[in-house]
Design a protein around this motif. Structure first.
Motif, PDB file in Angstrom:
ATOM      1  N   LEU A  93       0.833  -1.207   0.000  1.00  0.00           N
ATOM      2  CA  LEU A  93       0.000   0.000   0.000  1.00  0.00           C
ATOM      3  C   LEU A  93       0.864   1.252   0.000  1.00  0.00           C
ATOM      4  O   LEU A  93       0.760   2.114  -0.871  1.00  0.00           O
ATOM      5  N   VAL A  94       1.757   1.330   0.976  1.00  0.00           N
ATOM      6  CA  VAL A  94       2.598   2.524   1.080  1.00  0.00           C
ATOM      7  C   VAL A  94       3.437   2.703  -0.185  1.00  0.00           C
ATOM      8  O   VAL A  94       3.499   3.786  -0.755  1.00  0.00           O
ATOM      9  N   TRP A  95       4.033   1.618  -0.611  1.00  0.00           N
ATOM     10  CA  TRP A  95       4.934   1.724  -1.748  1.00  0.00           C
ATOM     11  C   TRP A  95       4.209   2.117  -3.025  1.00  0.00           C
ATOM     12  O   TRP A  95       4.677   2.979  -3.781  1.00  0.00           O
ATOM     13  N   GLU A  96       3.048   1.531  -3.249  1.00  0.00           N
ATOM     14  CA  GLU A  96       2.319   1.846  -4.484  1.00  0.00           C
ATOM     15  C   GLU A  96       1.823   3.285  -4.486  1.00  0.00           C
ATOM     16  O   GLU A  96       1.931   3.991  -5.493  1.00  0.00           O
TER      17      GLU A  96
ATOM     18  N   ASN B 233      17.678  -2.168  -6.467  1.00  0.00           N
ATOM     19  CA  ASN B 233      18.078  -1.439  -7.675  1.00  0.00           C
ATOM     20  C   ASN B 233      17.127  -0.315  -8.033  1.00  0.00           C
ATOM     21  O   ASN B 233      17.270   0.319  -9.078  1.00  0.00           O
ATOM     22  N   TYR B 234      16.166  -0.077  -7.159  1.00  0.00           N
ATOM     23  CA  TYR B 234      15.283   1.047  -7.417  1.00  0.00           C
ATOM     24  C   TYR B 234      16.100   2.325  -7.352  1.00  0.00           C
ATOM     25  O   TYR B 234      16.938   2.511  -6.480  1.00  0.00           O
ATOM     26  N   LYS B 235      15.831   3.200  -8.285  1.00  0.00           N
ATOM     27  CA  LYS B 235      16.553   4.471  -8.286  1.00  0.00           C
ATOM     28  C   LYS B 235      15.520   5.586  -8.364  1.00  0.00           C
ATOM     29  O   LYS B 235      14.742   5.658  -9.315  1.00  0.00           O
ATOM     30  N   ALA B 236      15.531   6.461  -7.378  1.00  0.00           N
ATOM     31  CA  ALA B 236      14.569   7.559  -7.376  1.00  0.00           C
ATOM     32  C   ALA B 236      14.780   8.436  -8.601  1.00  0.00           C
ATOM     33  O   ALA B 236      15.914   8.697  -9.004  1.00  0.00           O
ATOM     34  N   ALA B 237      13.676   8.891  -9.181  1.00  0.00           N
ATOM     35  CA  ALA B 237      13.757   9.581 -10.470  1.00  0.00           C
ATOM     36  C   ALA B 237      14.228  11.024 -10.341  1.00  0.00           C
ATOM     37  O   ALA B 237      14.998  11.514 -11.181  1.00  0.00           O
TER      38      ALA B 237
ATOM     39  N   HIS C 136       2.505   8.681  -6.927  1.00  0.00           N
ATOM     40  CA  HIS C 136       2.536  10.140  -6.871  1.00  0.00           C
ATOM     41  C   HIS C 136       3.937  10.685  -7.122  1.00  0.00           C
ATOM     42  O   HIS C 136       4.095  11.730  -7.740  1.00  0.00           O
ATOM     43  N   TYR C 137       4.909   9.949  -6.626  1.00  0.00           N
ATOM     44  CA  TYR C 137       6.285  10.411  -6.831  1.00  0.00           C
ATOM     45  C   TYR C 137       6.601  10.453  -8.311  1.00  0.00           C
ATOM     46  O   TYR C 137       7.119  11.458  -8.830  1.00  0.00           O
ATOM     47  N   ASN C 138       6.261   9.408  -9.006  1.00  0.00           N
ATOM     48  CA  ASN C 138       6.551   9.366 -10.435  1.00  0.00           C
ATOM     49  C   ASN C 138       5.742  10.409 -11.202  1.00  0.00           C
ATOM     50  O   ASN C 138       6.264  11.047 -12.128  1.00  0.00           O
ATOM     51  N   ALA C 139       4.497  10.563 -10.782  1.00  0.00           N
ATOM     52  CA  ALA C 139       3.680  11.580 -11.447  1.00  0.00           C
ATOM     53  C   ALA C 139       4.333  12.955 -11.306  1.00  0.00           C
ATOM     54  O   ALA C 139       4.424  13.724 -12.271  1.00  0.00           O
ATOM     55  N   PHE C 140       4.808  13.213 -10.117  1.00  0.00           N
ATOM     56  CA  PHE C 140       5.441  14.520  -9.874  1.00  0.00           C
ATOM     57  C   PHE C 140       6.743  14.649 -10.667  1.00  0.00           C
ATOM     58  O   PHE C 140       7.000  15.696 -11.297  1.00  0.00           O
ATOM     59  N   ALA C 141       7.521  13.606 -10.660  1.00  0.00           N
ATOM     60  CA  ALA C 141       8.772  13.630 -11.424  1.00  0.00           C
ATOM     61  C   ALA C 141       8.493  13.863 -12.905  1.00  0.00           C
ATOM     62  O   ALA C 141       9.168  14.667 -13.569  1.00  0.00           O
TER      63      ALA C 141
ATOM     64  N   LEU D 259       5.528  12.580   0.326  1.00  0.00           N
ATOM     65  CA  LEU D 259       6.627  12.299  -0.604  1.00  0.00           C
ATOM     66  C   LEU D 259       7.982  12.667   0.011  1.00  0.00           C
ATOM     67  O   LEU D 259       9.007  12.089  -0.323  1.00  0.00           O
ATOM     68  N   LEU D 260       7.931  13.614   0.936  1.00  0.00           N
ATOM     69  CA  LEU D 260       9.154  14.036   1.617  1.00  0.00           C
ATOM     70  C   LEU D 260       9.746  12.895   2.436  1.00  0.00           C
ATOM     71  O   LEU D 260      10.941  12.891   2.759  1.00  0.00           O
ATOM     72  N   LEU D 261       8.895  11.931   2.787  1.00  0.00           N
ATOM     73  CA  LEU D 261       9.381  10.816   3.604  1.00  0.00           C
ATOM     74  C   LEU D 261      10.105   9.785   2.752  1.00  0.00           C
ATOM     75  O   LEU D 261      10.454   8.702   3.225  1.00  0.00           O
ATOM     76  N   ALA D 262      10.321  10.159   1.505  1.00  0.00           N
ATOM     77  CA  ALA D 262      10.954   9.262   0.539  1.00  0.00           C
ATOM     78  C   ALA D 262      12.039   8.394   1.161  1.00  0.00           C
ATOM     79  O   ALA D 262      12.021   7.164   1.042  1.00  0.00           O
TER      80      ALA D 262
END
Lengths: 190, 190, 190, 190
Positions: free
Chosen positions: A53-56, A117-121, A61-66, A104-107
């Motif tokens: 839940l948290v991750w999705e 291997n996840y890399k924040a955008a 939203h993070y990707n949408a913002f990026a 999103l700040l809690l990234a």
DNA sequence: GATGAATGAGTCTTCATTCAT
DNA sequence: AATGAATGAAGACTCATTCAT
């Protein structure tokens, strides 16, 4: 044309709201279910687990913002303008949906849930912009990762400051120009 | 004249280590007790509760660090040098005791444990320095709270970046000059 | 003349397969529904409850098998041959449909679902055969319930052994003669 | 000279009693805690998890019983006597502590909790005895694994039968001779 | 016949904390 | 100072079942 208010969406919103206020670990599925007005078990029809839940919700939203930031800066040529428009977008976002911004700040804390291997955008986008500006000769050569980090810190720490202002959080849009200039000067160096 | 390695101290160190790695909520009293090699009950001989433990350890080190920074900058006259020496101290601290630095970095999350009206010392110090510099005419008038936040963000976000570098965290001391210059340029404005 | 692969049948098969592997309690309605490819709710169109589902599937196959054994032995006169043909049928069954055999093996655990006064058919059949053999003077008088239990144990425990052989379960048909002889010698006594 | 009635032991006994009656999956930690008269949480001071609890209690008693049987048969020379004394011990055990015997009877279901490569001791012991008897020429060559399985089935299925006799479970000791003779005849073959 | 959403009770487990010793 | 045992509340998650559509 929407169907009856989507439960999944309501769950996501409740999670964002609660987590923004208290942090991931301090929010229980019970809390979220309570906020939505359903049973805990109902949450599991929409999300496989709390982590999922948290991750999705986060990545969506993070990707949408990026993406939005990426689109935005592309309509400008020079670094200074790119920064200005991106910083302004951050400020607008903050003022419009503080819960989501804070969430999103809690990234950093949420990213422990990330697949390997996840890399924040966002950092990547910033670094590409800087690299391009160096290539064009707009700014001198420098460690773009560090420069990027400093810029992000400038904006995010200010957001944090605005957030915790009592009695009411401060608006960020009025600070947009100041922040943009600071970012620019960080990149420009001496 | 120190007694045999004080248990209270060992508890504090274990807490710092674990919390730096996982965050306050993800570390249990059991974890800490286990790391020290005592029973959970023993912890309560030294700290009244988990919250008290975290808070006391945090403020002790946070204040110590703030004091050190305050002392340091006083031996310099001009803002640029003050910033340089403070930033350098941060970098040194980071490289010497990453656990503790990271622990203190969680300030935002720990401060929910703070007594009402608690005011973190570091931002205040920074603001005073800036106010003085304005008075002396070194920099032009500006919102010192925002400037302070931007400076802190510059350093802290870079620390965060260094921290999560794989496979080994990066050293910060080599970045001290870059960071100090960035802070200076932020304060200097246009 | 069969209809399109009956859902009820598919549910029964899935239940047999899963329960044979994991036991009744460790298989959920969700598991069964998932294996069939329908919703949990759909199961309740075909069976009133989980207990009913398990019990009906069990008795159906159990009784069918008991009937078959009953028919089979009737075409033989003497105990030794009766046993031989019944044991062989068990072995064939095991080799042909291990899932179902294993499922029926769980009889003891499933029978807590039985209606009061339920009496499993297989032991009764065996006891009748033994009683008749005693009457005919083929074997000496003895406690037919105990003799029946010993015979069943001989076959079932061997089945269990074959089942859990790694890496592949063993075939039972090759053991039919050995098992039949053992049963016969148990009945024959000294 | 015993200390105040050991809680760990009380937990183990309660678990044995409940699981013998209902099976592992149908007994909850709540049930066990309730039977002992403590909170669920208290159980976790003595056993790390439900699985560990069941597994440790099982192996402890299973191994103890296997050891006893091993010791017992060693004081006899010939297979027939070995079998007699072992079977008798099983019957005595059954009559003396039916709960525990039943609990151990669930071996097959409990063994899914076993560490990989776990090998139950009892079949091995039996096979060794048979192998030795073959070597000595007491019985003819045969598949000792199958013979062992048949013998175990003989005893265990009879135990099962005695267990579920209504209104009161039957005693097994009176059947010891019958069972021993059956085992012997199984081994002896034709 | 089947679905998607929901529920309430229950699962195992962990938590911070207490207390007699 | 420290321990071992305990507790009550809460944690995430699963269960069999129901019901409107």
């Amino acid at each position: 044309m929407k169907q009856p208010p989507n439960t999944r969406e309501k769950i996501a919103r409740a999670a964002i709201h609660l987590i923004a206020a208290r942090g991931v670990d301090a929010v229980s599925m019970r809390d979220i279910a309570g906020a939505v007005g359903v049973t805990e078990a109902a949450l599991y029809r929409h999300f496989a687990s709390k982590n999922v839940l948290v991750w999705e919700v986060f990545t969506f939203h993070y990707n949408a913002f990026a993406d939005k930031l990426a689109k935005l800066h592309e309509s400008h040529r020079i670094l200074r303008e790119k920064l200005a428009v991106m910083v302004r977008e951050c400020c607008t976002f903050f003022d419009k949906d503080r819960d989501l911004f804070t969430f999103l700040l809690l990234a950093q804390h949420i990213q422990r849930l990330a697949p390997k291997n996840y890399k924040a955008a966002l950092p990547v986008i910033l670094q590409e912009i800087l690299a391009a500006a160096i290539k064009r000769g707009e700014i001198r050569a420098q460690d773009i990762e560090i420069t990027g980090a400093m810029m992000m810190g400038t904006v995010l720490q200010t957001a944090l400051y605005c957030l915790y202002q009592k009695p009411r959080p401060k608006k960020m849009v009025p600070l947009a120009e100041t922040l943009a200039r600071a970012c620019w000067r960080i990149a420009k160096g001496e």
